[in-house]
Scaffold this motif. Structure first.
Motif, PDB file in Angstrom:
ATOM      1  N   ILE A  19       0.843  -1.197   0.000  1.00  0.00           N
ATOM      2  CA  ILE A  19       0.000   0.000   0.000  1.00  0.00           C
ATOM      3  C   ILE A  19       0.881   1.251   0.000  1.00  0.00           C
ATOM      4  N   SER A  20       1.909   1.236   0.842  1.00  0.00           N
ATOM      5  CA  SER A  20       2.832   2.370   0.882  1.00  0.00           C
ATOM      6  C   SER A  20       3.560   2.526  -0.451  1.00  0.00           C
ATOM      7  N   PHE A  21       3.935   1.401  -1.058  1.00  0.00           N
ATOM      8  CA  PHE A  21       4.591   1.443  -2.363  1.00  0.00           C
ATOM      9  C   PHE A  21       3.689   2.106  -3.406  1.00  0.00           C
ATOM     10  N   ALA A  22       2.416   1.767  -3.374  1.00  0.00           N
ATOM     11  CA  ALA A  22       1.476   2.361  -4.324  1.00  0.00           C
ATOM     12  C   ALA A  22       1.417   3.878  -4.149  1.00  0.00           C
ATOM     13  N   LYS A  23       1.506   4.328  -2.912  1.00  0.00           N
ATOM     14  CA  LYS A  23       1.482   5.771  -2.629  1.00  0.00           C
ATOM     15  C   LYS A  23       2.733   6.456  -3.170  1.00  0.00           C
ATOM     16  N   PHE A  24       3.889   5.860  -2.944  1.00  0.00           N
ATOM     17  CA  PHE A  24       5.143   6.503  -3.334  1.00  0.00           C
ATOM     18  C   PHE A  24       5.485   6.316  -4.809  1.00  0.00           C
ATOM     19  N   ASN A  25       4.958   5.254  -5.405  1.00  0.00           N
ATOM     20  CA  ASN A  25       5.376   4.918  -6.761  1.00  0.00           C
ATOM     21  C   ASN A  25       4.934   5.935  -7.804  1.00  0.00           C
ATOM     22  N   HIS A  26       3.921   6.740  -7.494  1.00  0.00           N
ATOM     23  CA  HIS A  26       3.494   7.762  -8.452  1.00  0.00           C
ATOM     24  C   HIS A  26       4.668   8.640  -8.874  1.00  0.00           C
ATOM     25  N   CYS A  27       5.538   8.970  -7.926  1.00  0.00           N
ATOM     26  CA  CYS A  27       6.620   9.897  -8.228  1.00  0.00           C
ATOM     27  C   CYS A  27       7.655   9.313  -9.182  1.00  0.00           C
ATOM     28  N   THR A  28       7.731   7.986  -9.283  1.00  0.00           N
ATOM     29  CA  THR A  28       8.694   7.404 -10.221  1.00  0.00           C
ATOM     30  C   THR A  28       8.312   7.699 -11.665  1.00  0.00           C
ATOM     31  N   THR A  29       7.038   7.960 -11.898  1.00  0.00           N
ATOM     32  CA  THR A  29       6.578   8.244 -13.266  1.00  0.00           C
ATOM     33  C   THR A  29       6.801   9.697 -13.652  1.00  0.00           C
ATOM     34  N   THR A  30       7.063  10.546 -12.672  1.00  0.00           N
ATOM     35  CA  THR A  30       7.265  11.972 -12.935  1.00  0.00           C
ATOM     36  C   THR A  30       8.662  12.435 -12.544  1.00  0.00           C
ATOM     37  N   ASP A  31       9.537  11.473 -12.181  1.00  0.00           N
ATOM     38  CA  ASP A  31      10.905  11.792 -11.750  1.00  0.00           C
ATOM     39  C   ASP A  31      10.915  12.763 -10.572  1.00  0.00           C
ATOM     40  N   TRP A  32       9.962  12.604  -9.690  1.00  0.00           N
ATOM     41  CA  TRP A  32       9.894  13.394  -8.454  1.00  0.00           C
ATOM     42  C   TRP A  32       9.921  14.899  -8.761  1.00  0.00           C
ATOM     43  N   SER A  33       9.152  15.285  -9.738  1.00  0.00           N
ATOM     44  CA  SER A  33       9.086  16.703 -10.105  1.00  0.00           C
ATOM     45  C   SER A  33       8.319  17.488  -9.042  1.00  0.00           C
ATOM     46  N   THR A  34       8.636  18.760  -8.958  1.00  0.00           N
ATOM     47  CA  THR A  34       8.007  19.673  -7.996  1.00  0.00           C
ATOM     48  C   THR A  34       7.078  20.619  -8.749  1.00  0.00           C
ATOM     49  N   PRO A  35       5.858  20.877  -8.247  1.00  0.00           N
ATOM     50  CA  PRO A  35       5.299  20.491  -6.942  1.00  0.00           C
ATOM     51  C   PRO A  35       4.555  19.155  -6.930  1.00  0.00           C
ATOM     52  N   ASP A  36       4.613  18.402  -8.023  1.00  0.00           N
ATOM     53  CA  ASP A  36       3.838  17.159  -8.114  1.00  0.00           C
ATOM     54  C   ASP A  36       4.156  16.203  -6.964  1.00  0.00           C
ATOM     55  N   GLN A  37       5.438  16.093  -6.580  1.00  0.00           N
ATOM     56  CA  GLN A  37       5.802  15.156  -5.527  1.00  0.00           C
ATOM     57  C   GLN A  37       5.206  15.549  -4.175  1.00  0.00           C
ATOM     58  N   TYR A  38       4.896  16.817  -3.999  1.00  0.00           N
ATOM     59  CA  TYR A  38       4.244  17.256  -2.763  1.00  0.00           C
ATOM     60  C   TYR A  38       2.728  17.117  -2.862  1.00  0.00           C
ATOM     61  N   ILE A  39       2.185  17.437  -4.008  1.00  0.00           N
ATOM     62  CA  ILE A  39       0.739  17.313  -4.210  1.00  0.00           C
ATOM     63  C   ILE A  39       0.289  15.878  -3.971  1.00  0.00           C
ATOM     64  N   HIS A  40       1.073  14.922  -4.449  1.00  0.00           N
ATOM     65  CA  HIS A  40       0.718  13.501  -4.317  1.00  0.00           C
ATOM     66  C   HIS A  40       1.365  12.854  -3.090  1.00  0.00           C
ATOM     67  N   ALA A  41       2.025  13.650  -2.259  1.00  0.00           N
ATOM     68  CA  ALA A  41       2.618  13.161  -1.001  1.00  0.00           C
ATOM     69  C   ALA A  41       3.523  11.957  -1.222  1.00  0.00           C
ATOM     70  N   CYS A  42       4.306  11.994  -2.287  1.00  0.00           N
ATOM     71  CA  CYS A  42       5.204  10.874  -2.572  1.00  0.00           C
ATOM     72  C   CYS A  42       6.669  11.304  -2.544  1.00  0.00           C
ATOM     73  N   TYR A  43       6.938  12.450  -1.927  1.00  0.00           N
ATOM     74  CA  TYR A  43       8.334  12.883  -1.784  1.00  0.00           C
ATOM     75  C   TYR A  43       9.127  11.849  -0.983  1.00  0.00           C
TER      76      TYR A  43
ATOM     77  N   GLY B 286      22.459   4.144 -15.740  1.00  0.00           N
ATOM     78  CA  GLY B 286      21.803   4.386 -17.020  1.00  0.00           C
ATOM     79  C   GLY B 286      20.608   5.304 -16.875  1.00  0.00           C
ATOM     80  N   ASP B 287      19.714   5.255 -17.842  1.00  0.00           N
ATOM     81  CA  ASP B 287      18.583   6.182 -17.875  1.00  0.00           C
ATOM     82  C   ASP B 287      17.646   6.006 -16.677  1.00  0.00           C
ATOM     83  N   ASN B 288      17.538   4.788 -16.169  1.00  0.00           N
ATOM     84  CA  ASN B 288      16.620   4.513 -15.053  1.00  0.00           C
ATOM     85  C   ASN B 288      17.338   4.380 -13.720  1.00  0.00           C
ATOM     86  N   ALA B 289      18.519   4.963 -13.618  1.00  0.00           N
ATOM     87  CA  ALA B 289      19.321   4.808 -12.405  1.00  0.00           C
ATOM     88  C   ALA B 289      18.588   5.321 -11.167  1.00  0.00           C
ATOM     89  N   LEU B 290      17.903   6.465 -11.303  1.00  0.00           N
ATOM     90  CA  LEU B 290      17.212   7.049 -10.160  1.00  0.00           C
ATOM     91  C   LEU B 290      16.107   6.124  -9.655  1.00  0.00           C
TER      92      LEU B 290
END
Length: 405
Positions: free
Chosen positions: A18-42, A88-92
């Motif tokens: 469940i926690s993974f599902a919450k945080f995983n959103h940010c992997t699709t946006t590369d933890w961009s700001t303010p998206d990572q705060y809006i979705h609480a996945c920082y 590589g490209d997906n290192a982060l």
């Protein structure tokens, strides 16, 4: 494996997902700001990967002012995981996934360890909503498991193992150093001065053995964590930040926070000496660390990961469960508030203004103090576990001279 242990493991795995599902959103946006705060996945996991040179394979403490701002074991873990993940490209994303894999395993092991100490309330650890929401913010679980090991072995009189685990935990996140206060007074209540000296010596030797090689080779990087914490002003989550945000400006903040912390320690000392029975370390650890966090200049959202298992092992009566859930509720509200406030100050169209964030911060602190008060009241009423050996504060003060010639 017992059915209860299997059920607990399954529950911890489910809530980790469940926690993974919450945080995983940010992997699709590369933890961009303010998206990572809006979705609480920082998460600090990807944030520090590049900022501290870990993506280049650099040693965590070799970058001077840009070195990792954590104690040695955490820095070594951050560096070691960076060395083994594909680049590589997906290192982060790879670095993030590798870290949360280990954190999920630690969460399962912590749930099992708590079950050994407080089996009747063990289910609370994996289902605590605020802990689930904060699971992958930072590397705290690496220190929490060794801290819990130190508590477990201490209360079972395996003192050398406990001291080793505490030295390791302090070298991982430093926060557990404050457990030396209740440990010292438990030894005093047991009249075991030699045992106390041995315990502290093993803890100090463990800390030195882990830290000296790093200090001697990269002293500037090693010192960064300690310098940062000594020089920082009021920060997110702290009562001092909230009061300042509400227009209550306090002078000499460093001295004031230390004074409040010392007053808290004095109150805890009196409490320990007034208990009818010699307390267990499990019964005192939440009170001590929660008091430290309330008085501190920073009270990060992931600190709930420290306090949740400590609250569970401190519970001795079902009548106190309401306080646990009130506190968890306040932590969840704060978890939403901190990210929505950060969203508002980083360009989001909607968010939580500073005034609202400050009030919710005070609500969270009030809920923490309420749970401390519940545990203190239960302890004074005789609910603390331990062998009967009543010595009041007066007896301790006026008879200690005779006890230790």
């Amino acid at each position: 494996m017992q059915k209860s242990a299997r059920a607990l493991i399954a529950l911890a795995i489910f809530t980790s997902l469940i926690s993974f599902a919450k945080f995983n959103h940010c992997t699709t946006t590369d933890w961009s700001t303010p998206d990572q705060y809006i979705h609480a996945c920082y998460s600090d996991l990807p944030a520090l990967y590049g900022e501290r040179g870990l993506n280049k394979g650099e040693w965590a403490y070799s970058n001077g002012d840009a070195s990792v701002e954590y104690p040695v074991v955490t820095g070594a873990i951050m560096w070691a995981i960076a060395k083994i993940v594909p680049t590589g490209d997906n290192a982060l994303q790879n670095y993030f996934y590798a870290n949360i894999f280990f954190l999920a395993l630690l969460f399962i092991l912590i749930s099992l360890l708590v079950a050994k100490m407080r089996p009747e309330f063990a289910y609370l650890t994996p289902i605590a909503p605020a802990a689930i929401a904060s699971l992958y913010i930072n590397w705290d679980l690496w220190a929490i498991i060794s801290m819990l090991g130190a508590i477990y072995w201490f209360d079972r009189k395996k003192l050398d193992l406990s001291a080793l685990a505490l030295g390791l935990s302090i070298s991982t996140k430093f926060m557990p150093i404050f457990l030396l206060l209740p440990i010292a007074f438990i030894f005093l209540r047991r009249n075991q001065i030699q045992g106390a000296l041995r315990y502290f010596a093993i803890t100090a030797a463990t800390f030195a053995a882990i830290n000296l090689p790093v200090y001697l080779t990269t002293p500037e990087g090693w010192l960064r964590f300690y310098q940062l914490n000594l020089s920082r002003g009021s920060d997110w989550g702290s009562i001092w930040y909230a009061l300042t945000a509400l227009g209550i400006n306090l002078a000499n903040l460093n001295y004031l926070s230390i004074l409040v912390l010392l007053a808290s320690f004095a109150a805890i000392t009196i409490y320990i000496l007034e208990l009818k029975n010699i307390p267990s370390l499990a019964s005192l650890s939440f009170i001590v660390l929660a008091a430290v966090m309330v008085a501190s200049k920073v009270y990060s959202p992931q600190y709930v990961l420290w306090l949740t298992p400590l609250a569970v092992i401190a519970l001795v009566d079902k009548r106190d469960l309401h306080a646990f859930w009130i506190w968890q509720g306040a932590e969840v509200i704060y978890h939403v508030a901190i990210w929505q406030h950060l969203a508002s100050v980083t360009g989001a169209k909607f968010g939580l203004p500073l005034y609202g964030y400050a009030l919710i911060t005070l609500l969270r602190i009030a809920a923490t103090i309420y749970l401390i008060a519940i545990f203190v009241r239960r302890g004074l009423a005789g609910g603390t576990q331990g062998p009967a050996a009543h010595r009041s504060l007066r007896e301790f003060l006026f008879e200690s001279g005779n006890a230790y010639p």
